[in-house]
Motif scaffolding. Structure first.
Motif, PDB file in Angstrom:
ATOM      1  N   ARG A 298      22.575  -1.734  18.874  1.00  0.00           N
ATOM      2  CA  ARG A 298      23.992  -1.454  19.142  1.00  0.00           C
ATOM      3  C   ARG A 298      24.800  -2.761  19.210  1.00  0.00           C
ATOM      4  NH1 ARG A 298      25.195   1.611  24.521  1.00  0.00           N
ATOM      5  NH2 ARG A 298      24.700  -0.447  25.322  1.00  0.00           N
ATOM      6  N   ASN A 302      28.047  -3.439  16.996  1.00  0.00           N
ATOM      7  CA  ASN A 302      29.362  -3.767  17.567  1.00  0.00           C
ATOM      8  C   ASN A 302      29.967  -5.031  16.953  1.00  0.00           C
ATOM      9  OD1 ASN A 302      29.235  -1.506  19.146  1.00  0.00           O
ATOM     10  ND2 ASN A 302      28.585  -2.570  21.003  1.00  0.00           N
ATOM     11  N   ASN A 306      34.820  -1.897  14.127  1.00  0.00           N
ATOM     12  CA  ASN A 306      34.939  -0.447  14.324  1.00  0.00           C
ATOM     13  C   ASN A 306      34.795   0.330  13.021  1.00  0.00           C
ATOM     14  OD1 ASN A 306      35.365  -0.698  17.061  1.00  0.00           O
ATOM     15  ND2 ASN A 306      37.578  -0.945  16.818  1.00  0.00           N
ATOM     16  N   ASN A 308      36.229   3.754  11.249  1.00  0.00           N
ATOM     17  CA  ASN A 308      37.248   4.807  11.350  1.00  0.00           C
ATOM     18  C   ASN A 308      37.621   5.286   9.939  1.00  0.00           C
ATOM     19  OD1 ASN A 308      39.079   2.825  10.348  1.00  0.00           O
ATOM     20  ND2 ASN A 308      39.318   2.061  12.454  1.00  0.00           N
ATOM     21  N   ASP A 348      27.436   8.173  22.856  1.00  0.00           N
ATOM     22  CA  ASP A 348      28.425   7.186  22.397  1.00  0.00           C
ATOM     23  C   ASP A 348      28.236   6.868  20.912  1.00  0.00           C
ATOM     24  OD1 ASP A 348      30.614   5.483  23.153  1.00  0.00           O
ATOM     25  OD2 ASP A 348      29.255   3.793  22.818  1.00  0.00           O
ATOM     26  N   LYS A 351      29.521   9.663  18.946  1.00  0.00           N
ATOM     27  CA  LYS A 351      30.986   9.583  18.966  1.00  0.00           C
ATOM     28  C   LYS A 351      31.465   8.568  17.917  1.00  0.00           C
ATOM     29  CE  LYS A 351      33.080   7.856  22.637  1.00  0.00           C
ATOM     30  NZ  LYS A 351      33.400   7.669  24.054  1.00  0.00           N
ATOM     31  N   LYS A 352      30.774   7.399  17.886  1.00  0.00           N
ATOM     32  CA  LYS A 352      31.134   6.352  16.920  1.00  0.00           C
ATOM     33  C   LYS A 352      31.001   6.845  15.478  1.00  0.00           C
ATOM     34  CE  LYS A 352      30.338   1.757  18.946  1.00  0.00           C
ATOM     35  NZ  LYS A 352      30.228   1.981  20.378  1.00  0.00           N
ATOM     36  N   SER A 353      29.967   7.682  15.248  1.00  0.00           N
ATOM     37  CA  SER A 353      29.722   8.122  13.868  1.00  0.00           C
ATOM     38  C   SER A 353      30.440   9.435  13.561  1.00  0.00           C
ATOM     39  CB  SER A 353      28.220   8.257  13.610  1.00  0.00           C
ATOM     40  OG  SER A 353      27.645   9.215  14.482  1.00  0.00           O
TER      41      SER A 353
END
Length: 484
Positions: A298, A302, A306, A308, A348, A351-353
């Motif tokens: 992770r 990071n 990000n 999106n 988490d 959520k990120k993916s």
């Protein structure tokens, strides 16, 4: 077993409840992950780590809870054999817990006469050691073992474990086993943001240094101390300690794991992953190692920025997400009760993916957990609440979760964050919906928690002008008016 309901069985149970052993101290089936405990204790035996008798006693307890009483008796025979070899002159003092476990296992098997015979043995052993209870003696060996048992079971028992080590050290202040126990529990409590220990983070350093004064070869004490020496002036010493520990304990998964954490904190992620994979070869069922590997991947993820709609995931990011999912998933699956942080980390990543339904499922399961540490509840409330607010746009559910986190009187970082989000939300709401009763009620509650009685009353009254029958606001108002 028909005799169980007889008077003899009831009388025996009353005596057994007075014992000091795993059956009277340890959390029961509902509060621990038994399979995970079994793997951990079996690993320590297979790797021939110190204190094998302790692991055999703990495995006997788990086996009995899982209905494997015959195996439990064999485990206790192994523990007894090791104790006889290691404590020739002081075997009886050191056998109190093992004999107590024997009595309980025989009781569960319906062998009441055998259970009674172990109670008789305990009475003979304990009589010269104490003028207290008949079947046990509160001596350092008992307090120390109880401390280790609680420390290895679940985080809500750490405070009790600390008390046990303190009691053991009162009478036996230079026992490295008990000093190491106190150091270990302190270092874990120091890591929780709401504990008194977290305010004074160097207590464990003193105890770890004392362990190394008495036993300069204790490689676990070396790496734990290195992790605590974070100041610049101490960095060189910390690096030396880790190198030394790895030379001495290259086949000890604890040494490898703590060393990996040290390198990860220093930013040497590749070195950390390498050590964790070595440890995983030694203990392939370790949930903790999978979690630590996931954290390393992770960190790499990071650093890449990000993901999106405007910036879809690159191939490297996709691979790292896959690694995180795998390792956080592995860390969670064998510890459904106690792997709260790995589960939050897995949610988490989902959520990120953009896999919101999977994240939501984890949050829904975590919210239902009971008998867990207060900061864990607050962590769940913070993350699940943020998900409801920012991903799902569900203000009502989010506010309820943040309020639940804030109402727990435990001063963690997570509680502060829940409070900050509520304050910001209530302020924003007030700008475009000044008569929103929920926002007014939240403000009232926050003022109440801050001890600002007059402001709290003012906002609860405003909230009740709109939501006349709200029981929570009526109750809070009544409480505030009648408090002095």
């Amino acid at each position: 077993m028909n005799t169980m309901s007889s008077r003899m069985g009831d009388l025996l149970k009353e005596k057994l409840d007075q014992l000091q052993c795993h059956f009277t101290w340890s959390p029961q089936k509902e509060t621990v992950d038994l399979d995970d405990m079994m793997y951990r204790f079996q690993d320590s035996i297979d790797l021939n780590l110190k204190y094998k008798a302790r692991s055999y006693n703990q495995i006997a307890f788990v086996n009995c809870l899982q209905g494997n009483s015959e195996e439990a008796i064999q485990n206790l025979k192994e523990a007894e054999k090791i104790l006889r070899e290691n404590h020739k002159d002081a075997f009886e003092r050191n056998s109190i817990i093992t004999y107590g476990n024997y009595a309980w296992v025989h009781y569960h098997m319906g062998q009441l006469d055998k259970a009674q015979s172990y109670l008789d043995k305990l009475e003979m052993i304990c009589k010269p050691l104490t003028d207290g209870p008949r079947y046990t003696a509160m001596i350092p060996e008992v307090y120390g073992e109880k401390g280790w048992s609680l420390l290895s079971s679940a985080a809500p028992y750490y405070e009790k474990a600390k008390e046990c080590f303190e009691k053991a050290l009162e009478e036996d202040p230079n026992n490295t086993e008990w000093i190491m126990g106190k150091a270990t529990v302190l270092s874990r409590l120091e890591a929780f943001s709401g504990t008194p220990e977290s305010q004074e983070r160097n207590q464990s350093v003193k105890y770890l240094q004392h362990v190394l004064e008495l036993d300069p070869d204790d490689s676990i004490a070396m790496v734990l101390l290195a992790l605590k020496l974070k100041g610049r002036s101490e960095r060189e010493e910390a690096n030396k300690l880790v190198e030394q520990a790895l030379q001495k304990g290259s086949k000890d998964p604890y040494v490898l794991r703590y060393s990996a954490k040290f390198y990860r904190v220093q930013g040497a992620v590749e070195e950390a992953v390498n050590l964790l994979k070595q440890a995983l070869e030694l203990t392939p069922h370790s949930c903790l190692l999978h979690h630590q590997i996931g954290i390393c991947y992770r960190m790499k993820l990071n650093k890449l920025g990000n993901i999106n709609r405007r910036r879809p995931a690159t191939q490297e990011q996709t691979e790292l997400i896959s690694q995180c999912k795998y390792h956080f998933g592995k860390a969670s699956e064998c510890r459904p009760r106690s792997a709260i942080i790995p589960m939050l980390d897995l949610a988490d990543i989902y959520k990120k993916s953009g896999e919101y339904s999977k994240a939501e499922e984890i949050y829904n399961n975590l919210v239902k957990l009971e008998d867990i540490r207060p900061e864990n509840i607050q962590q769940i409330c913070l993350q699940a609440g943020s998900f409801e607010l920012y991903q799902k746009g569900s203000e009502s559910s989010a506010v309820s979760l943040f309020l639940k986190g804030v109402k727990i009187e435990y001063d963690s970082e997570e509680r502060k964050k829940c409070k900050e989000i509520l304050e910001k939300w209530a302020d924003e709401k007030h700008c475009y919906a000044p008569r929103d009763s929920k926002a007014l009620g939240v403000r009232g509650l926050l003022y109440q928690l801050d001890g600002n009685k007059s402001k709290a009353i003012e906002y609860f009254e405003k909230a009740l002008e709109i939501d006349h029958e709200n029981e929570e606001y009526l109750r809070a108002l009544s409480q505030l008016r009648h408090s002095h």
